[in-house]
Enzyme design. Structure first.
Site, mmCIF file in Angstrom:
data_model
loop_
_atom_site.group_PDB
_atom_site.id
_atom_site.type_symbol
_atom_site.label_atom_id
_atom_site.label_comp_id
_atom_site.label_asym_id
_atom_site.label_seq_id
_atom_site.Cartn_x
_atom_site.Cartn_y
_atom_site.Cartn_z
ATOM 1 C CG ASN A 5 -6.722 5.138 -2.068
ATOM 2 O OD1 ASN A 5 -7.609 4.291 -2.022
ATOM 3 N ND2 ASN A 5 -6.155 5.610 -0.963
ATOM 4 C CG ASP A 24 -7.232 0.606 5.689
ATOM 5 O OD1 ASP A 24 -6.275 0.698 4.886
ATOM 6 O OD2 ASP A 24 -7.423 1.421 6.610
HETATM 7 C C1 IPE Z 1 -9.583 4.093 2.371
HETATM 8 O O1 IPE Z 1 -8.402 3.653 2.939
HETATM 9 C C2 IPE Z 1 -9.679 3.669 0.954
HETATM 10 C C3 IPE Z 1 -9.623 2.236 0.705
HETATM 11 C C4 IPE Z 1 -9.443 1.307 1.584
HETATM 12 C C5 IPE Z 1 -9.780 1.852 -0.646
HETATM 13 P P1 IPE Z 1 -7.107 4.582 3.075
HETATM 14 O O2 IPE Z 1 -6.058 3.727 3.661
HETATM 15 O O3 IPE Z 1 -6.820 5.225 1.779
HETATM 16 O O4 IPE Z 1 -7.646 5.690 4.082
HETATM 17 P P2 IPE Z 1 -6.874 6.640 5.106
HETATM 18 O O5 IPE Z 1 -5.891 7.417 4.300
HETATM 19 O O6 IPE Z 1 -6.207 5.748 6.105
HETATM 20 O O7 IPE Z 1 -7.967 7.471 5.714
HETATM 21 C C1 IPE Z 2 -5.898 -0.698 1.502
HETATM 22 O O1 IPE Z 2 -4.696 -0.943 2.123
HETATM 23 C C2 IPE Z 2 -5.870 -0.989 0.052
HETATM 24 C C3 IPE Z 2 -6.150 0.148 -0.809
HETATM 25 C C4 IPE Z 2 -6.106 1.412 -0.530
HETATM 26 C C5 IPE Z 2 -6.494 -0.242 -2.149
HETATM 27 P P1 IPE Z 2 -3.701 0.263 2.354
HETATM 28 O O2 IPE Z 2 -2.818 0.386 1.175
HETATM 29 O O3 IPE Z 2 -4.448 1.505 2.713
HETATM 30 O O4 IPE Z 2 -2.871 -0.273 3.586
HETATM 31 P P2 IPE Z 2 -2.348 0.558 4.819
HETATM 32 O O5 IPE Z 2 -3.531 1.290 5.394
HETATM 33 O O6 IPE Z 2 -1.315 1.501 4.295
HETATM 34 O O7 IPE Z 2 -1.802 -0.470 5.753
HETATM 35 MG MG MG Z 3 -5.012 2.311 4.487
#
Ligand code: IPE
Ligand code: IPE
Ligand code: MG
Length: 239
Positions: free
Chosen positions: A69, A21
């Site tokens: 996602n 994340d």
């Molecule tokens: C969880 O992260 C899913 C992955 C890292 C693949 P998100 O960034 O989607 O989760 P929330 O929305 O902050 O809970």
């Molecule tokens: C996690 O990084 C990667 C995936 C969900 C695949 P994010 O895209 O959630 O990054 P932030 O949380 O917006 O910084």
């Molecule tokens: Mg994220």
């Protein structure tokens, strides 16, 4: 990929899980697009997986895409799908060389066919490898996994009155040991629907570092912290 930390003095978890994340915020801080953040995250992921598996971890689960996602912008979802294909193709040779078996957890629908194809090829090629397991959780949701298991059980005709938690595990996407150490990068303090069943007694570690900057030394710190934890599993402290 050598470490300055003496792993022989540390407790090595059997199953480590990582919620990858912070790619988006990492890019934003640098005035770059979220897509560039994912590029950096995936470059780091390839390195980090090799390092972790070289440290004697038996199972590594990686949350790379949640069922939720798919709510993101089409362009971002499409870019992530391209990155998955690229990673699965590029890493096949490395996984073979390192004797790593790759498995996946998650639903097929609505993943693009091209992603499923690259995924299945990697699974098939590595299925007899014995040096550790990498479990990619892609289009994964913890509730979906439990619901899918319940449905399989209902359709199997098994005697539910005799079903134990150990039996239940066999109906999950992958039959893996419980998680010992769960790491979520970027400072968020939540599970976001990740491996709900398997995380029951996991030790949690929440570094503030965003994923593209989470390297081998940061992983070493997680293992040092894990070594100092007192896991009791509901029992009484024995000292
Ligand atoms: C969880 O992260 C899913 C992955 C890292 C693949 P998100 O960034 O989607 O989760 P929330 O929305 O902050 O809970
Ligand atoms: C996690 O990084 C990667 C995936 C969900 C695949 P994010 O895209 O959630 O990054 P932030 O949380 O917006 O910084
Ligand atoms: Mg994220």
């Amino acid at each position: 990929m050598d470490s300055n930390v003496d792993y022989s003095r540390l407790k090595i978890p059997t199953h480590v899980a990582i919620i990858v994340d912070g790619n988006g915020r990492w890019a934003k801080e640098r005035g770059m697009s979220r897509l560039k953040g994912h590029d950096a995250g995936f470059d780091n992921l390839r390195e980090l997986v090799r390092y972790i598996m070289s440290r004697g971890i038996k199972v590594l689960s990686l949350y790379v895409f949640s069922t939720e996602n798919f709510k993101r912008a089409k362009e971002e979802v499409g870019h992530l799908m391209d990155l998955f294909i690229l990673m699965y193709k590029k890493e096949l040779k490395t996984f073979m060389k390192d004797n790593i078996k790759v498995v996946f957890s998650g639903r097929d629908e609505p993943l693009p066919k091209s992603v499923i194809k690259a995924r299945d090829k990697l699974v098939e090629a590595t299925k007899n490898n014995t040096g550790g397991i990498v479990n990619f959780c892609m289009n994964y949701g913890g509730r979906a996994e439990i619901m899918d298991a319940v449905k399989k059980i209902a359709h199997s005709g098994v005697d539910v009155d005799r079903l134990t938690d150990e039996d239940f595990r066999h109906y999950l996407y992958q039959d893996l040991p419980d998680i010992d150490l769960m790491i979520r990068t970027s400072g968020e303090l939540r599970l976001s629907n990740f491996l709900l069943w398997q995380n029951s007694y996991a030790e949690f570690y929440f570094p503030k570092t965003k994923f593209p900057d989470f390297h081998a030394e940061d992983f070493d710190q997680a293992i040092i912290e894990y070594t100092s934890r007192d896991r009791r599993f509901g029992g009484i402290k024995n000292n």
